[in-house]
Design a protein around this motif. Structure first.
Motif, short mmCIF file in Angstrom:
data_model
loop_
_atom_site.label_atom_id
_atom_site.label_comp_id
_atom_site.label_asym_id
_atom_site.label_seq_id
_atom_site.Cartn_x
_atom_site.Cartn_y
_atom_site.Cartn_z
N ALA A 51 0.97 -1.14 0.09
CA ALA A 51 0.09 -0.12 -0.08
C ALA A 51 0.83 1.40 -0.16
O ALA A 51 1.74 1.13 0.53
CB ALA A 51 -0.93 -0.12 1.43
N LEU A 59 -3.12 -0.64 6.72
CA LEU A 59 -4.30 -0.70 5.71
C LEU A 59 -4.30 -2.17 5.54
O LEU A 59 -3.41 -3.00 5.82
CB LEU A 59 -3.75 0.12 4.35
N PRO A 60 -5.54 -2.58 4.88
CA PRO A 60 -5.90 -3.91 4.70
C PRO A 60 -5.12 -4.63 3.45
O PRO A 60 -4.37 -3.89 2.60
CB PRO A 60 -7.29 -4.10 4.40
N ALA A 100 -4.80 -0.03 0.01
CA ALA A 100 -4.74 -1.12 0.42
C ALA A 100 -3.38 -1.79 -0.23
O ALA A 100 -3.03 -1.26 -1.19
CB ALA A 100 -5.94 -2.25 0.16
N THR A 438 -13.87 -2.51 3.66
CA THR A 438 -12.87 -2.64 4.41
C THR A 438 -12.74 -1.85 5.67
O THR A 438 -11.64 -1.79 6.33
CB THR A 438 -11.42 -2.45 3.49
N GLN A 440 -12.84 1.38 6.22
CA GLN A 440 -11.95 2.58 6.11
C GLN A 440 -12.63 3.72 6.35
O GLN A 440 -12.27 5.07 6.29
CB GLN A 440 -11.09 2.57 4.98
#
Length: 441
Positions: A51, A59-60, A100, A438, A440
């Motif tokens: 990311a 972050l995912p 991400a 996700t 966010q």
């Protein structure tokens, strides 16, 4: 096993110069790639972008799975939809790498840069696809240990959604057993081939309601679709795949060649030209749903400068070289539904998101809504009674860009002004959806 490579492009300026074919590769963030031998004679390629953040750990991690089967995530999904660069190697403003870390996997084996030593090693169904992916994910998380605790989501498109469902169920079981160490947070199914028959049976009504079929055309398409239904109900799935292709021909003949990926756009001239093989023709199913993912310009990019950049692709492997064989090998599985797998995922507490483009025909929203109503999920009644919420179009203030509805561990997004490839048609809206799914925003 082929090695994986990692580079931080800020420290690798050599890759910012022309490396052939008239293209140059701009400096990018940290990325890594490699092969995993998932079975004897079956080699799967993956490509990870970290990311764009001061700390990617905040972050995912998202894995993107393309459709087909036979479409390349590392090619089409990466350069045509959500990766950091487009096919002109210019930065993409709506890249998902902004929100991400993104893992592209050429799946099933034989897709993109992935390859098999023989056609016998190609997958036959989603169970084999899921088993192969478990080997890859086990290897990935064992080597990239920094991602074991980061929320991991699977996003998908088209037939990729069908594979994502099976993969998610297998991954849930693997995590429970402790054989794969990861923080699996959910799966998102984009314009996905979850219940093929529900899609085919609604093509006629959808096209009729949008003035793309007249009464005679509706009658012809309905008759063809019923032949698909009969084959499915008899368990003759290869015949059902053949009838599916015939039905698409009937649709095209009665709509003056409607674009199955977006009913308001014309067929791509480049794709029409590339539909002719050495014998003067290519079967309809391969042309419509494999060739669009391997357009000539993308193939030149992947088999030229990108191949040179990666440096690990075997000399005998051509990007997309086995794509049609992948589709043929999976033809007996193509028309089988996986609605029961979605029920299992929901019952297991897995977060499931369905998102669909308003203008998609091949996997129309009407068909998606039909299979959702067939779920045995205990939250379905409450979900069905809920009113959806409008989302503003990020590119047009004051205009609606989508609707969504969520209850417990299930969500549905209706993306307006988008066809089958939502990130290509509505990049800003797709990026906002990613952030919402996700958690966010």
């Amino acid at each position: 096993m082929a090695p994986s490579w990692t580079r931080t492009w800020a420290a690798a300026l050599l890759f910012a110069v022309c490396i052939g074919g008239g293209w140059s590769l701009p400096v990018q963030g940290k990325e890594t790639w490699g092969y995993v031998d998932v079975r004897e004679g079956a080699h799967m390629f993956w490509w990870l972008y970290y990311a764009d953040s001061s700390s990617f750990k905040d972050l995912p991690l998202v894995m993107w799975l393309q459709g087909g089967p036979g479409g390349s995530s590392c090619g089409f999904g990466n350069f045509e939809e959500i990766g950091p660069l487009d096919t002109d190697l210019e930065p993409r403003k709506t890249s998902w790498v902004s929100s991400a870390s993104v893992l592209f996997v050429d799946n099933p084996v034989g897709t993109g840069y992935s390859y098999t030593d023989s056609e016998e090693a190609l997958t036959k169904d989603v169970a084999m696809v899921a088993a192969d992916m478990m080997v890859l994910l086990r290897e990935f998380f064992n080597k990239q240990t920094e991602f074991q605790s980061i929320p991991f989501y699977i996003f998908s498109e088209s037939y990729g959604g069908k594979m994502a469902a099976a993969i998610s169920l297998a991954l849930t079981k693997a995590v429970q057993k402790g054989s794969i160490k990861c923080n699996f947070a959910g799966v998102a199914l984009g314009d996905s081939w979850i219940s093929p028959l529900d899609s085919v049976l609604t093509w006629g009504p959808y096209l009729y309601s949008t003035s793309l079929l007249d009464d005679y055309g509706l009658m012809e398409v309905t008759r063809a679709a019923k032949a698909v239904q009969e084959a499915v109900e008899q368990g003759q799935y290869e015949k059902a795949t053949e009838q599916w292709s015939i039905t698409e021909n009937v649709v095209e003949q009665n709509t003056n060649g409607v674009n199955f990926y977006n009913i308001l756009t014309q067929q791509d001239d480049e794709l029409m030209k590339s539909s002719l093989n050495d014998n003067g023709y290519l079967s309809a199913m391969k042309f419509r749903h494999i060739r669009p993912l391997h357009r000539q310009s993308l193939s030149q990019l992947m088999n030229g400068p990108i191949r040179k950049k990666l440096g690990v692709i075997p000399k005998n492997v051509t990007w997309g070289g086995q794509a049609e064989e992948v589709f043929e090998s999976m033809s007996g599985d193509f028309m089988k539904p996986v609605v029961d797998i979605i029920d299992e995922l929901l019952a297991a507490g897995v977060n499931v998101t369905v998102y669909n483009g308003q203008l998609d025909l091949i996997v129309d929203t009407i068909g998606q809504e039909l299979w959702v109503k067939k779920l045995n999920w205990d939250g379905l009644k409450k979900f069905s009674q809920m009113k959806w919420t409008a989302l503003e179009d990020p590119e047009s203030a004051g205009q609606t860009g989508a609707f969504y509805k969520t209850y417990k561990n299930f969500a549905f997004y209706w993306i307006l002004k988008a066809g089958h490839m939502i990130p290509s048609d509505q990049g800003q809206m797709a990026l906002r959806m990613l952030k919402m799914v996700t958690l966010q925003e």
